[in-house]
Design a protein around this motif. Structure first.
Motif, short mmCIF file in Angstrom:
data_model
loop_
_atom_site.label_atom_id
_atom_site.label_comp_id
_atom_site.label_asym_id
_atom_site.label_seq_id
_atom_site.Cartn_x
_atom_site.Cartn_y
_atom_site.Cartn_z
N SER A 118 7.24 -4.21 0.30
CA SER A 118 5.80 -4.68 0.20
C SER A 118 5.83 -5.54 -1.16
CB SER A 118 4.86 -3.54 0.25
OG SER A 118 3.67 -3.87 -0.44
N ASN A 119 5.25 -6.59 -1.16
CA ASN A 119 5.26 -7.20 -2.46
C ASN A 119 3.93 -8.25 -2.38
OD1 ASN A 119 6.96 -10.27 -3.70
ND2 ASN A 119 5.92 -8.91 -5.01
N LEU A 178 3.99 -6.71 -8.23
CA LEU A 178 4.30 -5.32 -7.56
C LEU A 178 5.28 -5.25 -6.41
CD1 LEU A 178 3.12 -2.22 -7.45
CD2 LEU A 178 0.99 -3.36 -6.09
N GLY A 185 7.00 -2.48 -3.49
CA GLY A 185 6.99 -1.41 -3.09
C GLY A 185 8.22 -1.05 -2.17
N GLN A 216 14.54 -3.25 -3.34
CA GLN A 216 13.65 -3.52 -4.48
C GLN A 216 14.29 -4.02 -5.69
OE1 GLN A 216 11.94 0.47 -5.75
NE2 GLN A 216 9.80 -0.39 -5.38
N THR A 248 7.34 -1.25 -10.19
CA THR A 248 7.83 -0.60 -8.75
C THR A 248 7.42 0.74 -8.22
OG1 THR A 248 9.65 0.56 -9.84
CG2 THR A 248 10.28 -1.75 -8.78
N THR A 249 7.12 0.77 -6.87
CA THR A 249 6.25 2.00 -6.28
C THR A 249 6.77 2.08 -4.99
OG1 THR A 249 4.45 0.66 -5.24
CG2 THR A 249 4.08 1.19 -7.50
N SER A 275 2.01 0.41 -2.88
CA SER A 275 1.89 -0.96 -3.15
C SER A 275 0.83 -1.80 -2.14
CB SER A 275 3.33 -1.77 -2.90
OG SER A 275 3.24 -2.84 -2.75
N SER A 305 -2.56 -0.58 -3.10
CA SER A 305 -3.21 -1.17 -4.27
C SER A 305 -3.58 -2.77 -4.34
CB SER A 305 -1.86 -1.42 -5.42
OG SER A 305 -1.30 -0.07 -5.69
N LYS A 306 -3.14 -3.48 -3.36
CA LYS A 306 -3.58 -4.62 -3.07
C LYS A 306 -5.05 -4.79 -2.39
CE LYS A 306 -3.97 -9.10 -1.94
NZ LYS A 306 -3.60 -10.28 -2.45
#
Ligand code: UDX
Ligand code: UDX
Ligand code: ADP
Length: 472
Positions: free
Chosen positions: A158-159, A179, A181, A192, A210-211, A216, A219-220
Motif C-alpha cells: 500500500s503506497n 508511506l 505499507g 517494501q 514503512t509500516t 498505511s 493513515s491515508k
C-alpha cells in the motif's frame, strides 16, 4: 534483492499520471508505462494538450515521453513487462446497492487486479495507489493468490498518494513523506524495500516511512479526514463569526500561531470539494459502522454534515441579501473548479451552489479559467431527470471572462480562489459600473478586500465576517 527496472501504472488519471511521470523524470534507469482503457485519455497524454491541468506537469511529461515514459492502451503487454505495478484506477463512492452513497466502489480495483492475475507471466509487486478503504489490499491479495501458480508470486504493497491537485508536481518532487505499507513477512519486507529504493532516488531516506499494510491504508483515510476536519472546524467558527462580529481570518491566525495547531488548512471557505475529502470521510464512516463503532461513525460524519451545511448557509445568505428572491436575477459565479490551479470539478462547492440557484430560477453566468464547458454542463445535469440538460442550458451561460460573466449581474459570487479574481488582478470598478444596482458581491473564499470594494460602492459579504463589525 529485488531491483525495480520496469514499472507499469494502471490508470492514467489525476493520481497515476503525475505520480508515474515524476518517477520517470527522477529515475531515468526505470522504464515507466502508464496504461488506461480510455483511448481518448491516452491519446491526450500522447499529444501536446495533456488531459489534466497541473502546473509543471507538461515540462515533466514532455521531457521523458518516448524516452522512459510511455502511455498506451495495451494494458496486457505493460503488465507482462513490469516488475512493479501501480494500481491507480478510480474508486468513486458507490451509487447503488449496499453502502450506496458511503462505501467506495471497488469494481475498477477488482477489474484491474483480475487483469493482472490473468495476464502476468512472472512475479510482480502490486502496489495499491488509489485511495481505498482500509483492508482493500486484503481483497486484492485474495484475487491474486487465487490466480497465482507455483512459479508466479505476487506481493501487495500500500503506497497511498498524498499529492494535492494544483500542486501535484511540487508535492511529488518534495513530499512531506512517502508511506509504504507491507505485510511483515520476508517477501513483503523485500518488496517494501524495493519500492522504497525507487523513491530514494530523489526523496531523503528519512521521509520514507514503512509500516504494516493496514496502518498505511488507514493513515491515508485518517490524514484526509483530519485535514477536512480542520476545514469544517474553521467553517463552523465562520458561522459564529458572522453572527458575533469576530473575524474568521483573525481567529484562524490567532489559533494557527499555536505551534501545536499550526497555521495550514484553517482557511474558511464555502466548503471543501475535491475527489478525496468527502469520499474518504464517508469511507471512514462506513468502516466505523461496519466495525460496530456507531459513536466513531457519528463523529466523522459530522465533518461531512458541516460541509453540506456551509454550502447551504452561503446560498441562504445570498438569497436573503437579495431581498429574499433571486428569481430571474443574474448571478455571476466566478470559479467552478474545487480549488485554484486545477480544472477538476469533482465535488466542487460550485456544483451545489449553482444547482440551488437554478432551482430558485436565477440565471447563472459562470466563468472559470480552466474548466471545460462540457464538464460544467455534465456536472449540473441530473441524469435521472428528463429534460434536465435542456433546463441547465436555458438557466446558465458559460462565459469567457470574468467581465462577461459579471455584466448586468445582480450579484457576483466568488467560489474558487483563482489568483486572477483578486482585488488587484480584476478591475472591480469596471465590474461595478456594468452591474445592476445595488451591486452585491459575495466572497466565499476570503479573497477580497471588503473595505476597498465598499469604497467603489459594492454591497459586500465575506464568509466569516460580519458587515457591521467594527462600525458600531
Ligand atoms: C490547556 C491548553 O493546552 C492551554 O493552552 C490552555 O491555556 C489551558 O488548557 P492544560 O489543560 O494545562 O492546557 O494541558 P494540555 O497539555 O493541553 O492537556 C490537556 C489534556 O489533554 C490532558 O489531560 C492531556 O493529558 C490531554 N492530551 C493532550 C492528550 O490526551 N493527548 C495529547 O496529545 C495532548
Ligand atoms: C487532498 C489532500 O490535501 C491530499 O493530501 C490528498 O492526497 C488528496 O486530497 P486535494 O483534494 O487535491 O488534496 O486538495 P486540497 O488542497 O486538500 O483541498 C481540498 C478542498 O479543501 C478544496 O476545495 C479547498 O479549496 C478546500 N480547502 C483547503 C479549504 O476550504 N480551506 C483550507 O484551508 C484548505
Ligand atoms: P484518480 O483521481 O484516482 O486518478 P481518475 O478517474 O482521474 O481517478 O483516473 C482513473 C483512471 O483509471 C481512469 O482514466 C480510468 O479509465 C482508468 N481505469 C479504470 N479501470 C481500469 C482498468 N481496469 N485498466 C486500465 N485503466 C483503468
Amino acid at each position: 534483492m529485488v531491483v525495480v527496472k520496469n514499472i507499469c501504472c494502471v490508470g492514467a488519471g489525476y493520481v497515476g499520471g503525475p505520480t508515474c511521470a515524476v518517477i520517470a523524470y527522477k529515475c531515468h534507469h526505470i522504464k515507466v508505462t502508464i496504461v488506461d482503457l480510455n483511448q481518448a485519455r491516452i491519446d491526450a497524454w500522447n499529444s501536446d494538450k495533456l488531459p489534466i491541468y497541473e502546473p509543471g506537469l507538461e515540462e515533466v511529461v514532455f521531457d521523458r515521453r518516448g524516452k522512459n515514459l510511455f502511455f498506451t492502451t495495451d494494458v496486457d503487454a505493460a503488465i507482462q513487462e513490469a516488475d512493479l505495478i501501480f494500481v491507480s484506477v478510480n474508486t468513486p463512492t458507490k451509487k447503488a446497492g449496499l453502502g450506496a452513497g458511503m462505501a467506495a466502489d471497488l469494481a475498477y480495483i477488482e477489474g484491474a487486479t483480475r487483469r493482472i492475475a490473468e495476464v502476468a507471466t512472472s512475479s510482480k509487486i502490486v502496489v495499491e495507489k488509489s485511495t481505498v478503504p482500509c483492508r482493500t489490499a486484503e481483497s486484492m491479495r485474495t484475487i491474486l493468490e487465487a490466480n497465482s501458480t507455483g512459479e508466479i508470486h505476487f506481493d501487495i504493497l500500500s503506497n497511498p498518494e498524498f499529492l494535492a491537485e494544483g500542486t501535484a508536481i511540487k508535492d511529488l518532487f518534495n513530499p512531506d513523506r512517502v508511506l509504504i505499507g507491507a505485510l511483515q513477512t520476508p517477501e513483503g519486507i523485500a518488496a517494501q524495500t524495493a519500492l522504497a529504493e525507487v523513491y530514494t532516488n530523489w526523496v531523503p531516506e528519512d521521509r520514507v516511512i514503512t509500516t504494516n499494510l493496514w496502518s498505511s491504508e488507514l493513515s491515508k483515510l485518517a490524514a484526509n479526514a483530519m485535514l477536512a476536519q480542520r476545514i469544517s472546524s474553521i467553517n463552523a467558527l465562520s458561522a459564529i463569526c458572522e453572527a458575533t462580529g469576530a473575524d474568521v481570518d483573525e481567529v484562524a491566525y490567532a489559533c494557527g500561531r499555536d505551534t501545536r495547531l499550526g497555521s495550514k488548512f484553517l482557511k474558511a471557505s464555502v466548503g471543501f470539494g475535491g475527489s478525496c475529502f468527502q469520499k474518504d470521510i464517508l469511507n471512514l464512516v462506513y468502516l466505523s459502522t461496519q466495525l460496530n463503532l456507531p459513536e466513531v461513525a457519528e463523529y466523522w460524519k459530522q465533518v461531512y454534515t458541516l460541509n453540506e451545511y456551509q454550502k447551504k448557509r452561503f446560498v441562504k445568505k445570498i438569497i436573503s441579501t437579495l431581498f429574499n428572491t433571486i428569481t430571474n436575477k443574474r448571478i455571476a459565479v466566478l470559479g467552478f473548479a474545487f480549488k485554484k490551479d486545477t480544472g477538476d470539478t469533482r465535488e466542487s462547492a460550485a456544483i451545489t451552489l449553482i444547482k440551488d440557484f437554478i432551482q430558485e430560477q436565477a440565471h447563472v453566468a459562470i466563468y472559470d479559467p480552466k474548466v471545460e464547458h462540457e464538464q460544467i454542463y455534465m456536472d449540473l445535469t441530473e441524469p435521472t431527470v428528463a429534460d434536465s440538460r435542456k433546463q441547465v442550458e436555458k438557466s446558465i451561460s458559460i462565459c469567457s471572462s470574468a467581465y462577461e460573466a459579471c455584466k448586468d449581474a445582480d450579484a457576483v459570487v466568488i467560489v474558487t480562489e483563482w489568483d486572477e479574481f483578486k482585488s488587484d488582478a480584476l478591475d472591480y470598478q469596471k465590474i461595478y459600473d456594468n452591474m445592476h444596482k445595488p451591486a452585491f458581491l459575495f466572497d466565499g473564499r476570503l479573497l477580497l478586500d471588503a473595505a476597498e470594494l465598499r469604497k467603489i460602492g459594492f454591497k459586500v459579504h465575506i464568509i466569516g465576517k460580519n458587515e457591521l463589525a467594527g462600525t458600531a
